[in-house]
Design a protein around this motif. Structure first.
Motif, PDB file in Angstrom:
ATOM      1  N   LYS A   7      -8.923   7.438  20.845  1.00 26.83           N
ATOM      2  CA  LYS A   7      -9.521   6.546  20.226  1.00 26.83           C
ATOM      3  C   LYS A   7      -9.966   7.280  18.730  1.00 26.83           C
ATOM      4  N   CYS A  33      -2.651  -4.195  12.610  1.00 29.49           N
ATOM      5  CA  CYS A  33      -3.130  -3.044  13.393  1.00 29.49           C
ATOM      6  C   CYS A  33      -3.171  -3.666  14.928  1.00 29.49           C
ATOM      7  N   ARG A  34      -3.725  -4.668  15.000  1.00 31.68           N
ATOM      8  CA  ARG A  34      -3.922  -5.366  16.291  1.00 31.68           C
ATOM      9  C   ARG A  34      -2.593  -5.773  16.957  1.00 31.68           C
ATOM     10  N   ASN A  39      -1.336  -0.715  20.143  1.00 32.03           N
ATOM     11  CA  ASN A  39      -2.764  -0.580  19.966  1.00 32.03           C
ATOM     12  C   ASN A  39      -3.478  -1.413  21.101  1.00 32.03           C
ATOM     13  N   ARG A  41      -7.141  -1.892  20.581  1.00 33.87           N
ATOM     14  CA  ARG A  41      -8.237  -2.454  19.977  1.00 33.87           C
ATOM     15  C   ARG A  41      -8.309  -1.931  18.674  1.00 33.87           C
ATOM     16  N   TRP A  42      -8.940  -2.888  17.720  1.00 35.64           N
ATOM     17  CA  TRP A  42      -8.875  -2.520  16.324  1.00 35.64           C
ATOM     18  C   TRP A  42     -10.022  -3.337  15.608  1.00 35.64           C
ATOM     19  N   LEU A  56     -14.285   1.926  11.439  1.00 37.02           N
ATOM     20  CA  LEU A  56     -13.089   1.350  12.187  1.00 37.02           C
ATOM     21  C   LEU A  56     -13.164   1.922  13.587  1.00 37.02           C
ATOM     22  N   ASP A  57     -13.273   1.114  14.438  1.00 40.90           N
ATOM     23  CA  ASP A  57     -13.318   1.530  15.975  1.00 40.90           C
ATOM     24  C   ASP A  57     -11.899   1.182  16.541  1.00 40.90           C
ATOM     25  N   GLU A  58     -10.952   2.172  16.711  1.00 44.98           N
ATOM     26  CA  GLU A  58      -9.585   1.919  17.082  1.00 44.98           C
ATOM     27  C   GLU A  58      -9.139   2.414  18.465  1.00 44.98           C
ATOM     28  N   TYR A  60      -5.823   3.309  20.961  1.00 42.26           N
ATOM     29  CA  TYR A  60      -4.382   3.194  21.130  1.00 42.26           C
ATOM     30  C   TYR A  60      -3.749   3.790  22.753  1.00 42.26           C
ATOM     31  N   HIS A  69       1.748   4.026  14.362  1.00 48.01           N
ATOM     32  CA  HIS A  69       0.844   3.311  13.679  1.00 48.01           C
ATOM     33  C   HIS A  69       0.843   3.716  12.424  1.00 48.01           C
ATOM     34  N   TYR A  75      -0.294   0.651   7.047  1.00 46.92           N
ATOM     35  CA  TYR A  75      -0.982   1.813   7.320  1.00 46.92           C
ATOM     36  C   TYR A  75      -0.641   2.884   5.956  1.00 46.92           C
TER      37      TYR A  75
END
Length: 108
Positions: A7, A33-34, A39, A41-42, A56-58, A60, A69, A75
Motif C-alpha cells: 500500500k 494506474c488502475r 494494481n 486500487r488507485w 493518493l491511496d494505492e 498493489y 508501476h 508515472y
C-alpha cells in the motif's frame, strides 16, 4: 518473489496557485494506474480541511507490481511534472494485520 500486497499513501500539497493543475494531473493518472495488471486500487482523495492537499491511496499486488508501476510512461511523466506543482511525501506500507471482511476473519 514477494506475494505480500503493498500500500502506498502519498500526500501532495499544491504549491500556491497550482491546486487545479495538480488535481488535473492526478485525475489524468487514475485510469492509467488502475489499468496496470498489478494494481488493486488507485484512489484520489482531497482533504476537506485543506482543499489544496490531495492524498493518493494505492494498493498493489506485490513489490514487483510497484516496480512495474514506477517504470510506466504515465508515472515517469507524473514524476517530471509533480515537483513544480506540489510538495509531496509518501509512505510505502506492508500489511501487518488486515481484516478480511469477506470471510469475517483476519490475516497477516
Amino acid at each position: 518473489m514477494s506475494h505480500s500486497s503493498v500500500k502506498i499513501t502519498a500526500s501532495l500539497t499544491a504549491l500556491p496557485g497550482k491546486a487545479e493543475e495538480l488535481r488535473g494531473l492526478l485525475l489524468d493518472m487514475a485510469p492509467h494506474c488502475r489499468a496496470e495488471p498489478g494494481n488493486l486500487r488507485w484512489d484520489v482523495w482531497r482533504d476537506t480541511a485543506m482543499p489544496e492537499r490531495y492524498v493518493l491511496d494505492e494498493l498493489y499486488r506485490d513489490v514487483e507490481a510497484v516496480d512495474a508501476h514506477r517504470q510506466t510512461p504515465h508515472y515517469q511523466a507524473y514524476l517530471a511534472k509533480v515537483p513544480g506543482l506540489a510538495d509531496r511525501s509518501a509512505l510505502v506500507l506492508e500489511a501487518v494485520a488486515l481484516e478480511d471482511n469477506r470471510s469475517g476473519g483476519s490475516h497477516a
